[in-house]
Design a protein around this motif. Structure first.
Motif, short mmCIF file in Angstrom:
data_model
loop_
_atom_site.label_atom_id
_atom_site.label_comp_id
_atom_site.label_asym_id
_atom_site.label_seq_id
_atom_site.Cartn_x
_atom_site.Cartn_y
_atom_site.Cartn_z
N GLN A 122 -1.69 13.21 61.79
CA GLN A 122 -0.47 12.91 61.04
C GLN A 122 -0.32 11.43 60.75
N ASP B 95 -3.40 16.22 67.04
CA ASP B 95 -2.43 16.52 65.98
C ASP B 95 -1.67 15.27 65.55
N GLU B 96 -1.32 14.44 66.51
CA GLU B 96 -0.61 13.20 66.19
C GLU B 96 -1.48 12.27 65.35
#
Length: 424
Positions: free
Chosen positions: A235, A231-232
């Protein structure tokens, strides 16, 4: 003797024959009676021995140093000279140990390589382990006294304190050999775990952390952690951070950054040994910190988790994860399990992931315990795994290192005491 007639000869033979039979008939009962006589004597002897007080065998509560195996063999650690005096120096080592609330004191470590502790410019490495605290109320007597205390050096530990001491030393060795690395502790949110040390992150992940299912939960926690890292990356995170998932009872004794530099094409790395049923050890798993590496490692571990859940739940407390790992790897077409018999790194495509197999002899070496063939410690060992009761040896080796600041001498200490039966 001369006989005057045939009759005299016949009479003599008859007399000798009769006498022979008489002697035979006399000794015949002894043939049947002798075994019974021996049995009675043996029974009597056993009854005497059984009546004597038995010697009580007490397990050693300190290092018992022996000869270092592997002397004269190539690629094996050679321990000579001042190491013979370790047993004298060890009793003095604890007075030099100083650990405060913020961490450990700086140690003179000129013996450690001064090369970069990262795999490449801008990349970093984090060690990830699963650790939780269990209810230890049963370790205390009604009058408040703590039971099951174990003494190492001049310190005594309860069961809970032993686990925390091992975790502290796990961190200590990493901060000495790879000071630019971080340590991430995946734990039960209900666990009251607080680590007031620089470079340490306590990372709560929901799950079932019961002792009987801890190995299963460990894989789940790894997968959840990797999902959050993905997820990081989605982003826009640009910095590469590689991850090494390990048990907390290991000592990193050399820089591991070279794994990601020397083998640039793997997604995850496993350690193997020459063991037909359990060739893979789950105590060391390296994951490349790119989006592709994290994704492939997550998918691989999800397959391991599925196999574990359906086939090896009867071994959920121990070994189930290793059996599932072996099944996932060996079930792939064209995989040659004979490669596990040679302590040489190799790459394989497993389920869409590029898997690097590293020999346990270097990256997950375990000191032998008790009897058995033992050829010494590999010269290039980088990770020592203190499985089971060897955790006492882990504490004692750190105590010695804190006074000597010499990894080589510390490895010799481990090598000379590795055959001791510990109780920890």
């Amino acid at each position: 003797m001369v006989f005057e007639s045939a009759g005299a000869l016949k009479d003599f033979l008859g007399m000798r024959t009769c006498g022979g039979w008489r002697r035979f008939l006399f000794f015949l009962p002894l043939v049947f009676f002798l075994p019974y006589l021996l049995s009675v004597l043996e029974l009597h002897e056993n009854s005497i021995v059984g009546g004597l007080p038995k010697k009580t065998r007490t397990k050693s509560d300190h290092l018992v140093l022996g000869p270092a195996a592997g002397q004269g063999l190539p690629n094996r650690l050679q321990c000579k000279g001042s190491i013979l005096l370790i047993h004298r120096l060890f009793t003095l080592s604890m007075r030099f140990l100083y650990i405060n609330e913020a961490g450990i004191k700086a140690l003179n470590k000129t013996h450690i390589s001064t090369s970069s502790h990262t795999s490449s410019v801008g990349d970093s490495i984090s060690f990830v382990t699963v650790f939780t605290i269990y209810n230890t109320s049963h370790d205390t007597h009604a009058d408040g006294r703590t039971s099951n205390l174990v003494t190492v050096g001049n310190a005594s530990y309860s069961k809970a304190e032993r686990s925390m001491a091992v975790l502290d030393i796990f961190i200590n060795f990493i901060q000495v050999t790879m000071p630019l690395s971080n340590v991430i502790i995946l734990t039960d949110p209900k666990s009251d775990l607080a680590m007031h040390r620089n470079g340490i992150t306590v990372y709560p992940i929901e799950g079932d952390y019961l002792r009987e299912k801890l190995m299963l939960q460990r894989i789940r926690s790894y997968i959840t952690f990797l999902e959050r890292r993905l997820d990081e990356h989605s982003q826009g995170q640009q910095k590469i951070n590689h991850y090494i998932f390990t048990d907390s009872d290991i000592a990193v004794v050399d820089d591991l950054g070279h794994i990601f530099h020397n083998y640039p094409n793997f997604h995850l790395a496993l350690t193997f040994r020459n063991n037909k049923d359990q060739p893979l050890n789950s105590g060391f798993i390296a994951v490349r910190g790119t989006s592709d590496g994290i994704l492939r490692a997550k998918i691989f571990l999800q397959e391991v988790l599925k196999v574990y859940s359906f086939q090896y739940m009867n071994a959920s407390r121990m070994l189930g994860d290793q059996l599932a790992l072996a099944w996932v790897v060996k079930s792939k077409p064209y995989f040659d399990a004979r490669k596990f018999t040679k302590a040489q790194a190799f790459l394989e495509e497993i389920g869409g992931a590029s898997v690097l197999f590293l020999p346990c002899a270097t990256y997950n070496w375990t000191p032998p315990e008790g009897a058995g063939q033992f050829h010494g410690m590999p010269l290039d060992v980088k990770v020592v795994h203190f499985k089971g009761s060897r955790k006492r040896l882990m504490l004692e080796s750190w105590n010695f290192y804190s006074s000597s600041s010499d990894i080589f001498d510390t490895l010799c200490l481990i090598l000379k005491s590795g055959r001791t039966k510990y109780d920890f």
